[in-house]
Structure formats: structure tokens, C-alpha cells
Design a protein around this motif. Sequence first.
Motif, PDB file in Angstrom:
ATOM      1  N   MET A 267       0.776  -1.218  -0.032  1.00  0.00           N
ATOM      2  CA  MET A 267      -0.107   0.050  -0.070  1.00  0.00           C
ATOM      3  C   MET A 267       0.851   1.300  -0.236  1.00  0.00           C
ATOM      4  O   MET A 267       2.148   1.288   0.424  1.00  0.00           O
TER       5      MET A 267
ATOM      6  N   SER B 271      -2.030   3.460   3.936  1.00  0.00           N
ATOM      7  CA  SER B 271      -3.394   3.823   3.695  1.00  0.00           C
ATOM      8  C   SER B 271      -4.294   2.577   3.820  1.00  0.00           C
ATOM      9  O   SER B 271      -3.842   1.330   3.714  1.00  0.00           O
ATOM     10  N   GLY B 272      -5.407   2.952   4.645  1.00  0.00           N
ATOM     11  CA  GLY B 272      -6.450   2.093   4.961  1.00  0.00           C
ATOM     12  C   GLY B 272      -6.082   1.176   6.057  1.00  0.00           C
ATOM     13  O   GLY B 272      -6.590   0.061   6.497  1.00  0.00           O
ATOM     14  N   GLU B 273      -4.810   1.461   6.875  1.00  0.00           N
ATOM     15  CA  GLU B 273      -4.223   0.394   8.020  1.00  0.00           C
ATOM     16  C   GLU B 273      -4.558   0.985   9.236  1.00  0.00           C
ATOM     17  O   GLU B 273      -4.396   2.426   9.436  1.00  0.00           O
TER      18      GLU B 273
ATOM     19  N   SER C 114     -15.080  13.420   6.265  1.00  0.00           N
ATOM     20  CA  SER C 114     -14.413  12.403   5.383  1.00  0.00           C
ATOM     21  C   SER C 114     -12.888  12.755   5.403  1.00  0.00           C
ATOM     22  O   SER C 114     -12.375  12.775   4.178  1.00  0.00           O
TER      23      SER C 114
ATOM     24  N   CYS D 161     -13.043   1.814   9.858  1.00  0.00           N
ATOM     25  CA  CYS D 161     -11.881   1.904   8.971  1.00  0.00           C
ATOM     26  C   CYS D 161     -12.212   1.143   7.933  1.00  0.00           C
ATOM     27  O   CYS D 161     -11.772   1.566   6.561  1.00  0.00           O
ATOM     28  N   SER D 162     -12.705  -0.122   7.965  1.00  0.00           N
ATOM     29  CA  SER D 162     -12.895  -0.926   6.743  1.00  0.00           C
ATOM     30  C   SER D 162     -14.103  -0.388   5.854  1.00  0.00           C
ATOM     31  O   SER D 162     -14.098  -0.485   4.866  1.00  0.00           O
ATOM     32  N   LYS D 163     -15.298   0.366   6.495  1.00  0.00           N
ATOM     33  CA  LYS D 163     -16.266   0.693   5.510  1.00  0.00           C
ATOM     34  C   LYS D 163     -15.931   1.981   4.718  1.00  0.00           C
ATOM     35  O   LYS D 163     -16.143   2.248   3.677  1.00  0.00           O
ATOM     36  N   PHE D 164     -14.823   2.957   5.404  1.00  0.00           N
ATOM     37  CA  PHE D 164     -14.544   4.359   4.674  1.00  0.00           C
ATOM     38  C   PHE D 164     -13.187   4.319   4.186  1.00  0.00           C
ATOM     39  O   PHE D 164     -12.990   5.137   3.590  1.00  0.00           O
ATOM     40  N   GLY D 165     -12.278   3.055   4.648  1.00  0.00           N
ATOM     41  CA  GLY D 165     -11.100   3.318   4.013  1.00  0.00           C
ATOM     42  C   GLY D 165     -10.123   4.355   4.309  1.00  0.00           C
ATOM     43  O   GLY D 165      -8.975   4.466   3.766  1.00  0.00           O
TER      44      GLY D 165
ATOM     45  N   SER E 128      -7.100   5.827   7.142  1.00  0.00           N
ATOM     46  CA  SER E 128      -5.997   5.126   7.855  1.00  0.00           C
ATOM     47  C   SER E 128      -6.255   5.737   9.478  1.00  0.00           C
ATOM     48  O   SER E 128      -7.022   6.750   9.467  1.00  0.00           O
TER      49      SER E 128
END
Length: 257
Positions: A2, A30-32, A161, A190-194, A196
Motif C-alpha cells: 500500500m 493507506s487503510g491500515e 471524510s 475504517c473498513s467501511k470508509f477506507g 487510515s
Amino acid sequence: MMNPLMEMQHVSAGFGGKIVIHEVNMTLLSGEVTCLMGPSGCGKTTTLRLVAGLLKPQEGEIRLLGKTIRMETEEDELIDIRRELGVVFQGGALFDSMSVGQNIAFPLRYCRNLADEEKISSMVLEMLDHVELGDVREKFPAELSGGMRKRVAIARSLVHSPALLLLDEPTTGLDPITARHIDQLVLDLCSKFGFSVLVVTHDLVSALGIGDHLLLMEEGRVSWKGTSKEWSFSEHPGVRRFAEGMISVREMGGVER
């Protein structure tokens, strides 16, 4: 691999003429979810303030959301960066004189310059639903439980956002069941909106439960990095000290502050 959302390179910083963190390197992907752990006074919150653009590095630089923060960075640039972040300070830091709805709407007006009251109201209600609260817009923070205030603070931090959510001791002061509820909520959002997440915490149970990456800070330096699985098998002396310290706190029935 990522893409890095934030890179802290050889950063030293402090205040009042005292250096609090030394040569810190950190990468947020990103996303973690990244958890920064350590005992009180080790420099965790100073590190969070640097990422939040509330403090400038005295040495090194921070690359965040396509921008670079250095000692010479102007305040206007820092304000622009802060508007792109979501921050939940320890205790929530809600505005006591504002209703829940006004608290959550604040970033929409300040960060996104929205003026359409109908749209703002709709976004506030939607965000309350995401944090598993009903329509409590007219209530004030003092009327809510600690767990509810924490969820309102999370809603306020996410309503505009942001790409990065910063959490300062999100489970402090909460009972174990409520703390784990907040942990799961952070993971679900976090999973829904992506986005970090950088979590500053001394709650080892929380960090092991939600962190994709863990960092241990001691005396202003990052002494260990790895995953929760690597933590469990690590023989690093700092890892052992911190884990044993948390066990001692629980056995004494206390909470480290």
C-alpha cells in the motif's frame, strides 16, 4: 504494498527548549491501523501533535497527504493540513456549550465550508447512525455517558471524510466492555470508509486487537516495530517491560495515566 499516507523521517521535536522525541521514523499506510504504544511521558502525544500539524519538527520532516511539514512550514499551511485530518483527543474534547448536533456539524462548516443547513443536518444524522447512536442531536455532552461522548467525538472527527484519523488514548477512562466496543467501532468504520488510523495508547489489549502495525516508544525513541503476532513472540526487552508493566497495573486494579 500500500502507498504511504504519512512518512515521518528522522524527526526530533519538543517544547520549552526540551527535546521530547528523538530521530523518530514512522510510516502510515493507506487503510491500515497503526498503534503507537508506550508508558506515560515517553513522547506518544507529542508525536500525535506533530502528525496533526499542531507542532512542527525541530529536525527532520513529515510528509503527509502530499505535503511536507518542516520547521519552516508556515502556520497557514498547517491549518490547511489540519482540515484534512480527523482528530479525537483524549477525553473527546467536545464543546460543552454546543449540542451534539452542533459539535458534529462544526467540521462541516470549518473544514468543508458547507452552509446548506438541510445537508448538514442530514450528514450529522447519517454519521450518528454510523457510530451506533440514535438522534441525540439536541442533547449536550454532559447528558451522555463516557462511551457515548467518545462515539460523538469519533462522529465529529469523521463527518468531513478525512483520509487519516488520529486517536489519542481512545479507551482511557472506559470500562473494558465499552473499550472493546470502541475498538470494534474503529475497525468497522475504517473498513467501511477506507481511512487510515494512528492510535496513541497505553492499552495493550486494544493495540493487539486493532493494530495492523505496532510501534513501541521509550524515552522519546521508537524502540520496536512489528505486527501483533510479532509482538506476541518478541523477546525485545522493551516489549517485555511494557507488557509486564500493563499486567502490574491490572493486578493492582489501577489504570496507568
